[in-house]
Scaffold this motif. Structure first.
Motif, short mmCIF file in Angstrom:
data_model
loop_
_atom_site.label_atom_id
_atom_site.label_comp_id
_atom_site.label_asym_id
_atom_site.label_seq_id
_atom_site.Cartn_x
_atom_site.Cartn_y
_atom_site.Cartn_z
N ARG A 51 -3.73 -1.09 7.33
CA ARG A 51 -3.14 -0.11 6.64
C ARG A 51 -3.66 -0.31 5.25
N GLU A 52 -3.65 0.92 4.55
CA GLU A 52 -4.20 1.02 2.92
C GLU A 52 -3.47 0.20 1.92
N GLN A 53 -1.95 0.21 2.16
CA GLN A 53 -0.94 -0.36 1.34
C GLN A 53 -0.11 -1.54 2.13
N ASN A 75 4.90 -6.75 1.22
CA ASN A 75 3.70 -7.30 1.04
C ASN A 75 3.15 -7.89 2.34
#
Length: 132
Positions: free
Chosen positions: A40-42, A47
């Motif tokens: 995933r990008e973020q 977190n």
């Protein structure tokens, strides 16, 4: 891009059709290490990429559907050369279906992709990568 990888193993029997496979045209066994990498990008609000425990459980469930099977006798594989590459795609697609049904929780909605790698040995492996 962030990623996590979880691992399981798979033991099957199968045979191949075609001269390219040489002696593997006869029934033989194969043992694979199976890695599933989630991307995933973020990171999510905690977190993390995805819950590792859930990812491990779901990979185990998918692998369990194939483990200790003679794939030549499985109706879903009739007439198919169940190569390492092909099996990587089967596992990735089955895992993706579980993800889409919510098996990895709401946080998995942000996943961008999945790669499944089957290690035949310490010197050979194959992967299938797909978007989610």
């Amino acid at each position: 891009m962030f990623s996590i990888t979880v691992r399981d193993h798979l033991m099957i029997a199968h045979s191949f059709h075609g001269e390219v496979f040489g002696p593997a045209q006869r029934l033989h066994g194969a043992t694979f290490l199976v890695d599933a990498t989630f991307r995933r990008e973020q990171l999510d609000e905690d977190n993390i990429v995805v819950d590792i425990g859930l990812a491990t459980r779901e990979l185990g469930a998918v692998v369990g559907e194939l483990n200790y099977r003679n794939l030549d006798e499985e109706p879903g594989f009739a007439g198919v050369n169940t190569s390492t590459e092909y099996l990587a795609k089967v596992i990735a697609d089955r895992l993706a279906a579980r993800i889409h049904r919510g098996a990895l929780g709401e946080g998995a909605a942000g996943l961008a992709g999945l790669t499944v790698t089957l290690h035949e040995s310490h010197v050979a492996w194959a992967s299938y990568e797909r978007a989610l």
